[in-house]
Design a protein around this motif. Sequence first.
Motif, PDB file in Angstrom:
ATOM      1  N   ILE A 201       1.404  15.347  15.789  1.00 18.88           N
ATOM      2  CA  ILE A 201       0.029  15.042  15.193  1.00 18.88           C
ATOM      3  C   ILE A 201      -0.222  16.319  14.258  1.00 18.88           C
ATOM      4  O   ILE A 201       0.006  17.307  14.641  1.00 18.88           O
ATOM      5  CB  ILE A 201      -1.080  15.023  16.174  1.00 18.88           C
ATOM      6  CG1 ILE A 201      -0.673  13.453  16.734  1.00 18.88           C
ATOM      7  CG2 ILE A 201      -2.443  14.825  15.096  1.00 18.88           C
ATOM      8  CD1 ILE A 201      -1.254  13.364  17.459  1.00 18.88           C
TER       9      ILE A 201
ATOM     10  N   MET B 161      -3.985  10.667  11.127  1.00 18.37           N
ATOM     11  CA  MET B 161      -3.720   9.051  12.385  1.00 18.37           C
ATOM     12  C   MET B 161      -2.179   8.677  11.383  1.00 18.37           C
ATOM     13  O   MET B 161      -2.068   9.470  10.921  1.00 18.37           O
ATOM     14  CB  MET B 161      -4.265   7.853  11.711  1.00 18.37           C
ATOM     15  CG  MET B 161      -5.527   7.324  12.170  1.00 18.37           C
ATOM     16  SD  MET B 161      -5.867   5.238  11.848  1.00 18.37           S
ATOM     17  CE  MET B 161      -4.971   4.672  12.359  1.00 18.37           C
ATOM     18  N   LEU B 162      -1.107   8.685  12.829  1.00 18.52           N
ATOM     19  CA  LEU B 162       0.147   8.430  12.212  1.00 18.52           C
ATOM     20  C   LEU B 162      -0.073   7.618  11.067  1.00 18.52           C
ATOM     21  O   LEU B 162      -0.091   6.534  10.438  1.00 18.52           O
ATOM     22  CB  LEU B 162       1.033   7.835  13.578  1.00 18.52           C
ATOM     23  CG  LEU B 162       0.562   8.257  14.947  1.00 18.52           C
ATOM     24  CD1 LEU B 162       1.022   7.550  15.616  1.00 18.52           C
ATOM     25  CD2 LEU B 162       1.753   9.396  14.640  1.00 18.52           C
TER      26      LEU B 162
ATOM     27  N   SER C  59       0.488  13.532  10.015  1.00 18.13           N
ATOM     28  CA  SER C  59       1.519  13.398  10.815  1.00 18.13           C
ATOM     29  C   SER C  59       2.299  12.670  10.791  1.00 18.13           C
ATOM     30  O   SER C  59       2.597  11.482   9.564  1.00 18.13           O
ATOM     31  CB  SER C  59      -0.214  12.661  12.467  1.00 18.13           C
ATOM     32  OG  SER C  59      -1.020  13.378  12.206  1.00 18.13           O
TER      33      SER C  59
ATOM     34  N   ASN D  31      -2.036   5.347  18.487  1.00 24.29           N
ATOM     35  CA  ASN D  31      -2.834   7.056  17.348  1.00 24.29           C
ATOM     36  C   ASN D  31      -3.367   7.859  18.971  1.00 24.29           C
ATOM     37  O   ASN D  31      -4.167   9.325  19.477  1.00 24.29           O
ATOM     38  CB  ASN D  31      -3.717   6.409  16.701  1.00 24.29           C
ATOM     39  CG  ASN D  31      -2.685   6.917  16.235  1.00 24.29           C
ATOM     40  OD1 ASN D  31      -2.709   7.207  14.737  1.00 24.29           O
ATOM     41  ND2 ASN D  31      -2.718   5.213  15.402  1.00 24.29           N
TER      42      ASN D  31
ATOM     43  N   GLN E  29      -3.174  11.510  20.590  1.00 24.24           N
ATOM     44  CA  GLN E  29      -4.709  12.492  20.258  1.00 24.24           C
ATOM     45  C   GLN E  29      -4.903  13.220  21.600  1.00 24.24           C
ATOM     46  O   GLN E  29      -5.187  14.287  21.951  1.00 24.24           O
ATOM     47  CB  GLN E  29      -5.593  11.568  19.626  1.00 24.24           C
ATOM     48  CG  GLN E  29      -5.715  10.874  18.310  1.00 24.24           C
ATOM     49  CD  GLN E  29      -6.122  10.625  17.859  1.00 24.24           C
ATOM     50  OE1 GLN E  29      -7.363   9.642  18.138  1.00 24.24           O
ATOM     51  NE2 GLN E  29      -5.907   9.650  16.928  1.00 24.24           N
TER      52      GLN E  29
ATOM     53  N   GLN F 202     -10.606   4.039  16.772  1.00 22.65           N
ATOM     54  CA  GLN F 202     -10.197   4.782  17.107  1.00 22.65           C
ATOM     55  C   GLN F 202     -11.330   5.398  18.709  1.00 22.65           C
ATOM     56  O   GLN F 202     -11.117   5.508  19.867  1.00 22.65           O
ATOM     57  CB  GLN F 202      -9.604   5.522  16.538  1.00 22.65           C
ATOM     58  CG  GLN F 202      -8.227   5.103  16.158  1.00 22.65           C
ATOM     59  CD  GLN F 202      -7.526   6.487  14.891  1.00 22.65           C
ATOM     60  OE1 GLN F 202      -7.505   7.735  15.342  1.00 22.65           O
ATOM     61  NE2 GLN F 202      -8.126   6.601  13.415  1.00 22.65           N
TER      62      GLN F 202
END
Length: 242
Positions: free
Chosen positions: A23, A74-75, A80, A103, A107, A132
């Motif tokens: 990340i 974010m992926l 990331s 995600n 995190q 999220q």
Amino acid sequence: MDYDIFHLGEVRLQSGVTLPAFIAYKTYGTLNAAKDNVIIFPTSFGDQHYQNEWLIGEDKALNPNQYFIIIPNMLGNGLSSSPSNTASSYDQANFPHVTIYDNVVLQHRLITERFGIKKIALATGWSMGAIQAFHWAAIYPDMVERLAPFAGTAKTWPHNIVLIEGIRAALQADVAWNNGQYTASPEVGLRTLGRVYASWGFSQPFYREACYKALGYRHFPTLSRDFGRKALYLRMQTICWR
């Protein structure tokens, strides 16, 4: 780089696929001794941390003099773990599907393992960042004290899915797309995508009041022509491989 990297090692995604993940994140302000002045502020679809900075400042909603603000990318956003920066056999169209749950869980590892944080004063975010934020409160209800998602819902509804599928189809129709294994930018697809998405990316008042002129465009057709190439190129390069 104006951000840090947290390496997660081999992680098992919600799909069951294992991914070597990391990340990229940026922090603002100082973590207090009690570690309870934390704001988690995830990015939205295609955005990177600097696009969240409009809310951060002494005279803004998120004051770094009072709070320790963490923006995890974010992926799939290019910073990331993403199709563009992950080694074979996880690169390009081979990049696995990732979810909002993936995600948020990763995190959570970032803030607990890197910083030793046990309480979140506020979870917030815009659009997919809002989704999220909702997930943060749902997965870790004893950890999140306040929730302030905006311009987003707790789940993706069919209307939004139809929108995304429509603009994705415009990109994939470009022969240069090559099923996500392209070697050169699919320019025709990006510009077509831009023309479609320009009607969703801005509001009716934006066009009625000619706000596009503040962006340097004399006529709105020029904006719609460039929207896909300039505003969405990074998103398509790093996310929409499928």
